[in-house]
Design an enzyme around this catalytic site. Sequence first.
Site, PDB file in Angstrom:
ATOM      1  N   SER A  14       0.824  -1.222   0.000  1.00  0.00           N
ATOM      2  CA  SER A  14       0.000   0.000   0.000  1.00  0.00           C
ATOM      3  C   SER A  14       0.854   1.266   0.000  1.00  0.00           C
ATOM      4  CB  SER A  14      -0.903   0.005   1.228  1.00  0.00           C
ATOM      5  OG  SER A  14      -1.754  -1.110   1.189  1.00  0.00           O
ATOM      6  N   GLY A  15       1.841   1.326   0.902  1.00  0.00           N
ATOM      7  CA  GLY A  15       2.670   2.532   1.012  1.00  0.00           C
ATOM      8  C   GLY A  15       3.592   2.698  -0.182  1.00  0.00           C
ATOM      9  N   CYS A  47      -6.319  -7.374   4.610  1.00  0.00           N
ATOM     10  CA  CYS A  47      -7.635  -6.714   4.703  1.00  0.00           C
ATOM     11  C   CYS A  47      -8.643  -7.176   3.649  1.00  0.00           C
ATOM     12  CB  CYS A  47      -7.493  -5.196   4.540  1.00  0.00           C
ATOM     13  SG  CYS A  47      -5.977  -4.497   5.152  1.00  0.00           S
ATOM     14  N   LYS A  50      -9.534 -11.016   3.643  1.00  0.00           N
ATOM     15  CA  LYS A  50     -10.176 -11.249   4.952  1.00  0.00           C
ATOM     16  C   LYS A  50     -11.611 -10.751   4.955  1.00  0.00           C
ATOM     17  CE  LYS A  50     -10.565  -8.146   7.527  1.00  0.00           C
ATOM     18  NZ  LYS A  50      -9.573  -7.513   8.343  1.00  0.00           N
ATOM     19  N   TYR A  98      -3.182  -3.199  -9.550  1.00  0.00           N
ATOM     20  CA  TYR A  98      -2.045  -2.493  -8.943  1.00  0.00           C
ATOM     21  C   TYR A  98      -0.865  -2.441  -9.909  1.00  0.00           C
ATOM     22  CZ  TYR A  98      -3.675  -1.531  -4.238  1.00  0.00           C
ATOM     23  OH  TYR A  98      -4.326  -0.996  -3.162  1.00  0.00           O
ATOM     24  N   ALA A 114      15.040  -7.067  -3.323  1.00  0.00           N
ATOM     25  CA  ALA A 114      16.108  -6.071  -3.415  1.00  0.00           C
ATOM     26  C   ALA A 114      16.631  -5.797  -2.016  1.00  0.00           C
ATOM     27  CB  ALA A 114      15.583  -4.781  -4.036  1.00  0.00           C
ATOM     28  N   TYR A 177      -6.471  -8.475  16.585  1.00  0.00           N
ATOM     29  CA  TYR A 177      -7.272  -8.288  15.372  1.00  0.00           C
ATOM     30  C   TYR A 177      -7.451  -9.592  14.575  1.00  0.00           C
ATOM     31  CZ  TYR A 177      -6.568  -3.142  15.286  1.00  0.00           C
ATOM     32  OH  TYR A 177      -6.571  -1.805  15.534  1.00  0.00           O
ATOM     33  N   ARG A 198      -2.026 -15.717  25.652  1.00  0.00           N
ATOM     34  CA  ARG A 198      -1.078 -15.740  26.780  1.00  0.00           C
ATOM     35  C   ARG A 198      -1.595 -14.951  27.980  1.00  0.00           C
ATOM     36  NH1 ARG A 198       3.714 -11.677  24.607  1.00  0.00           N
ATOM     37  NH2 ARG A 198       2.356  -9.904  24.273  1.00  0.00           N
ATOM     38  N   ALA A 341     -11.078  -0.566  13.141  1.00  0.00           N
ATOM     39  CA  ALA A 341     -12.180  -1.500  13.376  1.00  0.00           C
ATOM     40  C   ALA A 341     -11.651  -2.917  13.433  1.00  0.00           C
ATOM     41  CB  ALA A 341     -13.207  -1.386  12.249  1.00  0.00           C
ATOM     42  N   HIS A 436     -34.000   8.117  11.405  1.00  0.00           N
ATOM     43  CA  HIS A 436     -34.775   7.036  11.994  1.00  0.00           C
ATOM     44  C   HIS A 436     -35.437   6.187  10.916  1.00  0.00           C
ATOM     45  CE1 HIS A 436     -37.021   5.105  15.176  1.00  0.00           C
ATOM     46  NE2 HIS A 436     -38.114   5.243  14.452  1.00  0.00           N
ATOM     47  N   GLU A 441     -28.490   6.278  14.627  1.00  0.00           N
ATOM     48  CA  GLU A 441     -29.158   7.391  15.311  1.00  0.00           C
ATOM     49  C   GLU A 441     -28.831   7.425  16.802  1.00  0.00           C
ATOM     50  OE1 GLU A 441     -33.511   7.268  15.545  1.00  0.00           O
ATOM     51  OE2 GLU A 441     -33.438   5.110  15.217  1.00  0.00           O
TER      52      GLU A 441
HETATM   53  P1  NDP Z   1      -2.315  -7.857  17.597  1.00  0.00           P
HETATM   54  O1  NDP Z   1      -1.227  -7.006  18.070  1.00  0.00           O
HETATM   55  O2  NDP Z   1      -3.652  -7.274  17.312  1.00  0.00           O
HETATM   56  O3  NDP Z   1      -2.555  -9.002  18.661  1.00  0.00           O
HETATM   57  C1  NDP Z   1      -1.505  -9.856  19.057  1.00  0.00           C
HETATM   58  C2  NDP Z   1      -2.043 -10.916  19.999  1.00  0.00           C
HETATM   59  O4  NDP Z   1      -1.046 -11.899  20.160  1.00  0.00           O
HETATM   60  C3  NDP Z   1      -2.399 -10.381  21.357  1.00  0.00           C
HETATM   61  O5  NDP Z   1      -3.521 -11.089  21.815  1.00  0.00           O
HETATM   62  C4  NDP Z   1      -1.156 -10.733  22.204  1.00  0.00           C
HETATM   63  O6  NDP Z   1      -1.463 -11.100  23.502  1.00  0.00           O
HETATM   64  C5  NDP Z   1      -0.640 -11.982  21.529  1.00  0.00           C
HETATM   65  N1  NDP Z   1       0.811 -12.098  21.533  1.00  0.00           N
HETATM   66  C6  NDP Z   1       1.698 -11.164  21.162  1.00  0.00           C
HETATM   67  N2  NDP Z   1       2.952 -11.658  21.245  1.00  0.00           N
HETATM   68  C7  NDP Z   1       2.851 -12.923  21.666  1.00  0.00           C
HETATM   69  C8  NDP Z   1       3.787 -13.947  21.949  1.00  0.00           C
HETATM   70  N3  NDP Z   1       5.094 -13.750  21.783  1.00  0.00           N
HETATM   71  N4  NDP Z   1       3.331 -15.128  22.388  1.00  0.00           N
HETATM   72  C9  NDP Z   1       2.020 -15.335  22.545  1.00  0.00           C
HETATM   73  N5  NDP Z   1       1.082 -14.407  22.283  1.00  0.00           N
HETATM   74  C10 NDP Z   1       1.492 -13.210  21.855  1.00  0.00           C
HETATM   75  O7  NDP Z   1      -1.706  -8.642  16.345  1.00  0.00           O
HETATM   76  P2  NDP Z   1      -2.368  -9.357  15.069  1.00  0.00           P
HETATM   77  O8  NDP Z   1      -1.365 -10.372  14.666  1.00  0.00           O
HETATM   78  O9  NDP Z   1      -3.751  -9.797  15.325  1.00  0.00           O
HETATM   79  O10 NDP Z   1      -2.408  -8.194  13.990  1.00  0.00           O
HETATM   80  C11 NDP Z   1      -1.217  -7.513  13.622  1.00  0.00           C
HETATM   81  C12 NDP Z   1      -1.539  -6.084  13.235  1.00  0.00           C
HETATM   82  O11 NDP Z   1      -2.169  -6.089  11.976  1.00  0.00           O
HETATM   83  C13 NDP Z   1      -2.502  -5.384  14.166  1.00  0.00           C
HETATM   84  O12 NDP Z   1      -1.844  -4.772  15.235  1.00  0.00           O
HETATM   85  C14 NDP Z   1      -3.165  -4.384  13.266  1.00  0.00           C
HETATM   86  O13 NDP Z   1      -2.384  -3.204  13.258  1.00  0.00           O
HETATM   87  C15 NDP Z   1      -3.102  -5.027  11.906  1.00  0.00           C
HETATM   88  N6  NDP Z   1      -4.429  -5.574  11.524  1.00  0.00           N
HETATM   89  C16 NDP Z   1      -5.466  -4.721  11.402  1.00  0.00           C
HETATM   90  C17 NDP Z   1      -6.716  -5.183  11.065  1.00  0.00           C
HETATM   91  C18 NDP Z   1      -7.851  -4.224  10.944  1.00  0.00           C
HETATM   92  O14 NDP Z   1      -7.608  -3.022  10.839  1.00  0.00           O
HETATM   93  N7  NDP Z   1      -9.109  -4.688  10.988  1.00  0.00           N
HETATM   94  C19 NDP Z   1      -6.970  -6.605  10.814  1.00  0.00           C
HETATM   95  C20 NDP Z   1      -5.822  -7.415  10.996  1.00  0.00           C
HETATM   96  C21 NDP Z   1      -4.590  -6.914  11.338  1.00  0.00           C
HETATM   97  P3  NDP Z   1      -1.641 -10.082  24.725  1.00  0.00           P
HETATM   98  O15 NDP Z   1      -2.616  -9.032  24.307  1.00  0.00           O
HETATM   99  O16 NDP Z   1      -2.160 -10.959  25.778  1.00  0.00           O
HETATM  100  O17 NDP Z   1      -0.301  -9.531  24.997  1.00  0.00           O
END
Ligand code: NDP
Length: 447
Positions: A14-15, A47, A50, A98, A114, A177, A198, A341, A436, A441
């Site tokens: 994207s970027g 995105c 998904k 793209y 690269a 997410y 965890r 979201a 409505h 609303e």
């Molecule tokens: P997130 O950061 O949302 O969630 C990571 C999860 O993994 C958390 O539950 C965390 O646990 C757990 N975790 C992190 N590190 C470890 C580890 N070493 N061992 C075990 N568990 C771990 O990451 P995602 O992979 O779901 O998504 C990555 C990014 O992609 C998001 O941050 C978001 O920016 C982007 N994304 C956005 C979407 C959207 O806009 N709808 C959809 C999908 C991705 P805990 O919280 O307990 O620490």
Amino acid sequence: MENDYDLFVIGAGSGGVRASRIAASHGARVAVAEEHRVGGTCVIRGCVPKKMLVYGSHFADELHEAARYGWSIGEPRFDWPTLRDFVNADVDRLERAYTSTLDNNKVDHFHERATVTGPNAVRLASGRDITAKVILIAVGAWPVVPDFPGNEHVITSNEVFHLRDFPRRVVIQGAGYIALEFAGIFNSLGADVTVVNRSDQILRSYDLSLRERLLPIMQARGVRFRFSSPIERVVKEANGSLLVDTAGHAPIAADAVLIATGRRPKTDGLGLESAGIALGANGEVPVDAFNRTACPSIYAVGDVTDRVQLTPVAIREGHAFADTVFGGNPRTISYDCIPSAVFSQPPLAGVGLTEAEARETLGEVRVFTSDFRPMKNMFSERPERGFYKLVVDAASDRVVGVHMIGPDAPEILQAAAIAVKAGLTKAQFDDTVALHPSMAEELVLMR
Ligand code: NDP
């Protein structure tokens, strides 16, 4: 000596694509290298596919509810290869679109890896050395897989779109997410889903009220959660089935184990040290507000900088970079009030400060909530309720946060985000006549 290009971009996501196109439109000679597929994470393995799986999975509910609205439908049957192939065909179409964008803007593209070999030099995997006045790093991030015995048997969001067979039993590690979006998809499509995490938290960055609403709804829909219970081992049995050991619980049998534990900047082996750039603790490329690294000729945008891992942010950063460096219009982007979201089922969305953040940073805060049963759910057997929250700065009356869970929450929140970004007050929300009947609303009816 003249460089081969004015701009060499590493990464056509994207970027990178936005930066290439805009720099070329400003008259720069641009090339981009991409080792995977043009489009990057969002288009190819994030995105877009998904969201299509989310749409596909919604039919389970909708077909069921159709009967209550008077429709007679035969026994619904779901065919995973049909949905998978339809989604992947659309991804192919988008990749072509793209690629055409690059061609139409006369951006040369190399379909190979690269690496950086100096402040103005890159080397293609095929051995060719190329020079450029400016280099942009836009290589994105890659799923992190924790280290445990048997982790070679798991998949990530990279592979989940290509599963040959539909997994009847799915274990998902993580509660962010990706974990919760795929838990919703597989659960709706009929799989038996267990989420293991965890900690005892889901979706840490979202307002607590939304998280507290989502969890019991997902559980009522049949998703099992095991908290404080990370995967310790995955064993592949002779029949191909996987056995997942988690701390303090009996093993779980699964057909697929999806790891969704965050994404790390994809900088390993990128050669940035050859230009004097030291990576951050998470492997990210440190940059200033103008996306410039410690090396004056090298910039970075998007997930690789580990600022905000969201597509629209990467696009804005790429655009601002190109305007700054090639358009004579130096500008930064605002990271304030970025809406986001989670396409869980039900979806949730938020913008601005959570209630906890506002209480910590603003002092006196007024909170307005609406806890309602969406009209759409009236005919449903599910007693699921929506929940909206407005967080208001008591001193200025400004709405500093909007948080929503319920059908179509992301669609509604985008419009509310304009109001929050514009700094509108609660009185101005109240002054707006309700539309409505709608769920939206509720936003102007909270007293
Ligand atoms: P997130 O950061 O949302 O969630 C990571 C999860 O993994 C958390 O539950 C965390 O646990 C757990 N975790 C992190 N590190 C470890 C580890 N070493 N061992 C075990 N568990 C771990 O990451 P995602 O992979 O779901 O998504 C990555 C990014 O992609 C998001 O941050 C978001 O920016 C982007 N994304 C956005 C979407 C959207 O806009 N709808 C959809 C999908 C991705 P805990 O919280 O307990 O620490």
